[in-house]
Design a protein around this motif. Structure first.
Motif, PDB file in Angstrom:
ATOM      1  N   TYR A 229      71.471  17.044  57.768  1.00 37.57           N
ATOM      2  CA  TYR A 229      70.972  16.876  56.396  1.00 37.57           C
ATOM      3  C   TYR A 229      71.963  17.429  55.384  1.00 37.57           C
ATOM      4  CZ  TYR A 229      68.163  17.829  52.231  1.00 37.57           C
ATOM      5  OH  TYR A 229      67.698  17.900  50.947  1.00 37.57           O
ATOM      6  N   GLN A 230      72.216  16.632  54.358  1.00 35.07           N
ATOM      7  CA  GLN A 230      73.065  17.054  53.251  1.00 35.07           C
ATOM      8  C   GLN A 230      72.230  17.038  51.973  1.00 35.07           C
ATOM      9  OE1 GLN A 230      76.165  18.156  53.481  1.00 35.07           O
ATOM     10  NE2 GLN A 230      76.239  17.782  55.697  1.00 35.07           N
ATOM     11  N   PRO A 231      72.128  18.155  51.278  1.00 30.93           N
ATOM     12  CA  PRO A 231      71.282  18.195  50.075  1.00 30.93           C
ATOM     13  C   PRO A 231      71.822  17.279  48.981  1.00 30.93           C
ATOM     14  CG  PRO A 231      72.629  20.176  50.233  1.00 30.93           C
ATOM     15  CD  PRO A 231      72.813  19.436  51.525  1.00 30.93           C
ATOM     16  N   SER A 232      70.899  16.689  48.247  1.00 25.43           N
ATOM     17  CA  SER A 232      71.276  15.841  47.128  1.00 25.43           C
ATOM     18  C   SER A 232      71.691  16.710  45.942  1.00 25.43           C
ATOM     19  CB  SER A 232      70.100  14.939  46.722  1.00 25.43           C
ATOM     20  OG  SER A 232      69.677  14.134  47.799  1.00 25.43           O
TER      21      SER A 232
ATOM     22  N   THR B 291      65.712   3.644  40.876  1.00 25.60           N
ATOM     23  CA  THR B 291      65.333   3.668  42.284  1.00 25.60           C
ATOM     24  C   THR B 291      66.546   3.494  43.186  1.00 25.60           C
ATOM     25  OG1 THR B 291      63.139   2.756  41.767  1.00 25.60           O
ATOM     26  CG2 THR B 291      63.902   2.555  44.043  1.00 25.60           C
ATOM     27  N   LEU B 292      67.415   2.561  42.847  1.00 23.44           N
ATOM     28  CA  LEU B 292      68.627   2.332  43.644  1.00 23.44           C
ATOM     29  C   LEU B 292      69.536   3.556  43.623  1.00 23.44           C
ATOM     30  CD1 LEU B 292      69.400  -1.344  42.560  1.00 23.44           C
ATOM     31  CD2 LEU B 292      68.904  -0.590  44.897  1.00 23.44           C
ATOM     32  N   ILE B 293      69.681   4.162  42.465  1.00 26.78           N
ATOM     33  CA  ILE B 293      70.527   5.354  42.342  1.00 26.78           C
ATOM     34  C   ILE B 293      69.974   6.484  43.203  1.00 26.78           C
ATOM     35  CG2 ILE B 293      71.217   7.194  40.748  1.00 26.78           C
ATOM     36  CD1 ILE B 293      71.499   5.026  38.584  1.00 26.78           C
ATOM     37  N   THR B 294      68.654   6.667  43.170  1.00 25.01           N
ATOM     38  CA  THR B 294      68.018   7.750  43.920  1.00 25.01           C
ATOM     39  C   THR B 294      68.095   7.517  45.425  1.00 25.01           C
ATOM     40  OG1 THR B 294      66.481   8.087  42.075  1.00 25.01           O
ATOM     41  CG2 THR B 294      65.902   9.067  44.191  1.00 25.01           C
ATOM     42  N   ILE B 295      67.735   6.316  45.847  1.00 23.65           N
ATOM     43  CA  ILE B 295      67.700   6.005  47.281  1.00 23.65           C
ATOM     44  C   ILE B 295      69.085   6.131  47.918  1.00 23.65           C
ATOM     45  CG2 ILE B 295      67.485   4.035  48.871  1.00 23.65           C
ATOM     46  CD1 ILE B 295      64.937   3.280  47.362  1.00 23.65           C
ATOM     47  N   THR B 296      70.112   5.743  47.172  1.00 25.29           N
ATOM     48  CA  THR B 296      71.473   5.776  47.715  1.00 25.29           C
ATOM     49  C   THR B 296      72.199   7.082  47.437  1.00 25.29           C
ATOM     50  OG1 THR B 296      72.395   4.799  45.692  1.00 25.29           O
ATOM     51  CG2 THR B 296      71.668   3.267  47.416  1.00 25.29           C
ATOM     52  N   ASP B 297      71.483   8.062  46.833  1.00 25.05           N
ATOM     53  CA  ASP B 297      72.130   9.327  46.436  1.00 25.05           C
ATOM     54  C   ASP B 297      73.371   9.048  45.588  1.00 25.05           C
ATOM     55  OD1 ASP B 297      70.451  11.290  47.357  1.00 25.05           O
ATOM     56  OD2 ASP B 297      71.357  11.388  49.337  1.00 25.05           O
TER      57      ASP B 297
ATOM     58  N   PHE C 124      74.863   6.188  45.320  1.00 24.39           N
ATOM     59  CA  PHE C 124      75.706   5.272  46.101  1.00 24.39           C
ATOM     60  C   PHE C 124      76.740   6.003  46.950  1.00 24.39           C
ATOM     61  CE2 PHE C 124      73.827   2.598  42.897  1.00 24.39           C
ATOM     62  CZ  PHE C 124      73.533   1.430  43.592  1.00 24.39           C
ATOM     63  N   THR C 125      76.272   7.099  47.555  1.00 26.91           N
ATOM     64  CA  THR C 125      77.117   7.830  48.502  1.00 26.91           C
ATOM     65  C   THR C 125      76.618   7.678  49.946  1.00 26.91           C
ATOM     66  OG1 THR C 125      75.842   9.870  48.216  1.00 26.91           O
ATOM     67  CG2 THR C 125      77.745   9.544  46.759  1.00 26.91           C
ATOM     68  N   SER C 126      75.355   7.284  50.131  1.00 27.98           N
ATOM     69  CA  SER C 126      74.786   7.215  51.476  1.00 27.98           C
ATOM     70  C   SER C 126      74.790   5.809  52.065  1.00 27.98           C
ATOM     71  CB  SER C 126      73.350   7.764  51.470  1.00 27.98           C
ATOM     72  OG  SER C 126      72.543   7.059  50.553  1.00 27.98           O
TER      73      SER C 126
ATOM     74  N   ASP D  68      77.390   2.378  52.383  1.00 23.67           N
ATOM     75  CA  ASP D  68      78.739   1.911  52.077  1.00 23.67           C
ATOM     76  C   ASP D  68      78.891   0.394  52.157  1.00 23.67           C
ATOM     77  OD1 ASP D  68      78.501   1.582  54.785  1.00 23.67           O
ATOM     78  OD2 ASP D  68      80.096   2.985  55.326  1.00 23.67           O
ATOM     79  N   ASN D  69      77.819  -0.327  52.490  1.00 25.48           N
ATOM     80  CA  ASN D  69      77.907  -1.787  52.480  1.00 25.48           C
ATOM     81  C   ASN D  69      76.532  -2.388  52.220  1.00 25.48           C
ATOM     82  OD1 ASN D  69      76.522  -2.589  55.080  1.00 25.48           O
ATOM     83  ND2 ASN D  69      78.121  -1.276  55.929  1.00 25.48           N
ATOM     84  N   PRO D  70      76.472  -3.613  51.722  1.00 25.90           N
ATOM     85  CA  PRO D  70      75.189  -4.222  51.344  1.00 25.90           C
ATOM     86  C   PRO D  70      74.255  -4.458  52.520  1.00 25.90           C
ATOM     87  CG  PRO D  70      76.996  -5.805  51.118  1.00 25.90           C
ATOM     88  CD  PRO D  70      77.615  -4.469  51.339  1.00 25.90           C
ATOM     89  N   ARG D  71      74.793  -4.712  53.707  1.00 25.77           N
ATOM     90  CA  ARG D  71      73.951  -4.962  54.872  1.00 25.77           C
ATOM     91  C   ARG D  71      73.079  -3.753  55.184  1.00 25.77           C
ATOM     92  NH1 ARG D  71      71.684  -9.140  57.834  1.00 25.77           N
ATOM     93  NH2 ARG D  71      71.169  -8.378  59.913  1.00 25.77           N
ATOM     94  N   LYS D  72      73.649  -2.559  55.120  1.00 27.75           N
ATOM     95  CA  LYS D  72      72.887  -1.350  55.400  1.00 27.75           C
ATOM     96  C   LYS D  72      71.779  -1.153  54.379  1.00 27.75           C
ATOM     97  CE  LYS D  72      76.534   1.251  57.789  1.00 27.75           C
ATOM     98  NZ  LYS D  72      77.370   2.478  57.764  1.00 27.75           N
ATOM     99  N   LEU D  73      72.090  -1.405  53.110  1.00 27.75           N
ATOM    100  CA  LEU D  73      71.076  -1.253  52.068  1.00 27.75           C
ATOM    101  C   LEU D  73      69.974  -2.303  52.231  1.00 27.75           C
ATOM    102  CD1 LEU D  73      70.032   0.161  49.581  1.00 27.75           C
ATOM    103  CD2 LEU D  73      71.588  -1.221  48.175  1.00 27.75           C
ATOM    104  N   ALA D  74      70.359  -3.528  52.607  1.00 21.97           N
ATOM    105  CA  ALA D  74      69.376  -4.587  52.840  1.00 21.97           C
ATOM    106  C   ALA D  74      68.471  -4.236  54.020  1.00 21.97           C
ATOM    107  CB  ALA D  74      70.083  -5.915  53.080  1.00 21.97           C
ATOM    108  N   CYS D  75      69.048  -3.654  55.060  1.00 25.18           N
ATOM    109  CA  CYS D  75      68.245  -3.224  56.213  1.00 25.18           C
ATOM    110  C   CYS D  75      67.260  -2.139  55.800  1.00 25.18           C
ATOM    111  CB  CYS D  75      69.148  -2.704  57.330  1.00 25.18           C
ATOM    112  SG  CYS D  75      70.119  -3.976  58.162  1.00 25.18           S
ATOM    113  N   TYR D  76      67.720  -1.203  54.980  1.00 25.02           N
ATOM    114  CA  TYR D  76      66.852  -0.123  54.519  1.00 25.02           C
ATOM    115  C   TYR D  76      65.685  -0.678  53.708  1.00 25.02           C
ATOM    116  CZ  TYR D  76      65.303   4.134  52.180  1.00 25.02           C
ATOM    117  OH  TYR D  76      64.536   5.169  51.707  1.00 25.02           O
TER     118      TYR D  76
END
Length: 322
Positions: free
Chosen positions: A121-124, A208-214, A216-218, A220-228
Motif C-alpha cells: 500500500y502506498q498512501p495517496s 472521479t477519474l482523478i481520485t480513482i487513478t490517484d 493518473f499514477t496508478s 498506465d494504460n487505457p486497458r487497465k482502467l477499462a478493466c477496473y
C-alpha cells in the motif's frame, strides 16, 4: 521476493480489528482482537516480536473502515497489502464456517502463500485523500436524495420536497469543496482542465477519474482502467462447442461504469466521428448496449491519451480501441 518472518491477517469491522499472526518457521497461529483505533493498532505492532520490516500485514479492501489501520501503517512505514476480498475468497476453494477470527486466519495464510504477488500500500496525497472523503459524502447524499424522491413519487407525497432541496444544497456545497481541492494542486487542476475538454466529461466524472487513478499514477494504460471500470470485453470460449460473444466483467467499479455510460451518450451527440462509429456498429447488427460500451472504451482511451500527451481534446481526436 521479500522474505517475511510473520504474516498478519486483518479482518476489519467498524469498532474493532480481528488479527491473526502466522509464523511460517513455527507454524504458530496467534489470534487476537483490538479496537479499530490508532493507539491500539500502534500498541499491537509494538508487541510483535520482530522487526516490522519482516512483517507483512494483509487486509481486505472493504471501504473506509480500513482507513484507520492504513493511516497508522503509513505513519509507521509498515508493509501493508490491501487485497480485493474476492481474490482472497476464490484462492481458498470451498470453505466451511465463517467467523471474523477465522477470516483473519485465512487472510494471514493467503498472505503467506501469495507473498510474491503482494502490492504494498502506498498512501495517496493529501489532496487525493480529501477528494475520496468528499466524494464518499457526496455519493451518500445522492443516494439519500434518490431514495427520498422515489418514496415521494410512489406515494404521491410532496412532504419530502424540503428534504430533497436541503440535500441538494449539501451536495452543491460538497461539489464546491471538491473543485477547491482540485484547484489547490497545479497538477490536479491541469488534469481536471484536460479531462473537461473531452465532450461528455463534466466535473463529477473528472474528479472521479482523478481520485480513482490517484492523479493518473496508478494506471498506465487505457486497458487497465477499462478493466477496473468493468467495460473491457473479454472472450468466453471453450473447445469447439462453447463460444459466446465477448462479455464485460461484473466485478468493475459500478459507479465509474455508470458515469462513463452517461458520458458516452453525451459524447456521441457532440463528436461526429464517435456518433458515426456508434451508428455503424448498430447498423452492423450490434446491440445498442454493446455499441455504447465501445464508445465508453474509446472515451477511456481518449482520457488516457489527453493526460499522456498533456493536450486538450480536439474534434479530430482519434485513438484506437482499448
Amino acid at each position: 521476493m521479500s522474505e517475511y518472518s510473520l504474516f498478519v491477517g486483518i479482518d476489519v469491522s467498524k469498532d474493532w480489528l480481528d488479527l491473526c499472526c502466522f509464523s511460517p518457521s513455527t507454524a504458530q497461529i496467534s489470534p487476537t482482537q483490538i479496537d479499530n483505533a490508532p493507539d491500539a493498532i500502534a500498541s499491537y505492532v509494538a508487541s510483535l516480536d520482530c522487526d516490522t520490516e519482516e512483517v507483512l500485514f494483509c487486509l481486505e479492501h472493504t471501504g473506509h473502515y480500513s482507513n484507520t489501520f492504513l493511516e497508522v501503517s503509513s505513519a509507521l512505514n509498515l508493509n501493508s497489502w490491501l487485497e480485493h476480498p474476492l481474490q482472497i475468497k476464490r484462492s481458498q476453494g470451498i470453505q466451511r464456517g465463517k467467523t471474523d477470527q477465522l477470516d483473519a486466519e485465512r487472510i494471514a495464510l493467503y498472505a503467506h502463500r501469495f507473498q510474491d504477488k503482494a502490492v504494498l500500500y502506498q498512501p495517496s496525497s493529501q489532496q487525493i485523500t480529501e477528494l475520496k472523503k468528499l466524494q464518499s459524502k457526496r455519493d451518500l447524499l445522492v443516494k439519500m436524495q434518490r431514495q427520498i424522491k422515489q418514496s415521494s413519487e410512489n406515494k404521491n407525497d410532496d412532504d419530502f420536497a424540503g428534504s430533497t432541496q436541503a440535500i441538494a444544497k449539501d451536495i452543491a456545497v460538497i461539489e464546491v469543496k471538491i473543485e477547491k481541492v482540485i484547484a489547490s494542486d497545479p497538477n490536479l487542476a491541469n488534469q481536471d482542465k484536460l479531462l473537461k475538454s473531452i465532450p461528455g466529461i463534466g466535473s463529477v466524472l473528472s474528479a472521479t477519474l482523478i481520485t480513482i487513478t490517484d492523479g493518473f499514477t496508478s494506471f498506465d494504460n487505457p486497458r487497465k482502467l477499462a478493466c477496473y471500470a468493468g467495460i473491457a470485453p473479454f472472450p468466453y470460449r471453450s473447445g469447439k462447442s462453447i463460444r459466446y460473444r465477448d462479455r464485460v466483467s461484473k466485478l468493475g467499479n459500478q459507479r465509474l461504469k455508470m458515469l462513463l455510460n452517461l458520458a458516452a451518450w453525451n459524447a456521441i451527440r457532440s463528436v461526429e466521428h464517435l456518433r458515426k462509429y456508434y451508428e455503424r456498429k448498430v447498423n452492423e447488427g450490434k446491440a445498442k448496449l454493446s455499441a455504447i460500451n465501445a464508445i465508453r472504451n474509446k472515451l477511456v482511451a481518449i482520457v488516457m491519451a489527453v493526460i499522456r500527451r498533456n493536450e486538450p481534446f480536439s474534434k479530430d481526436y482519434s485513438v484506437p480501441n482499448v
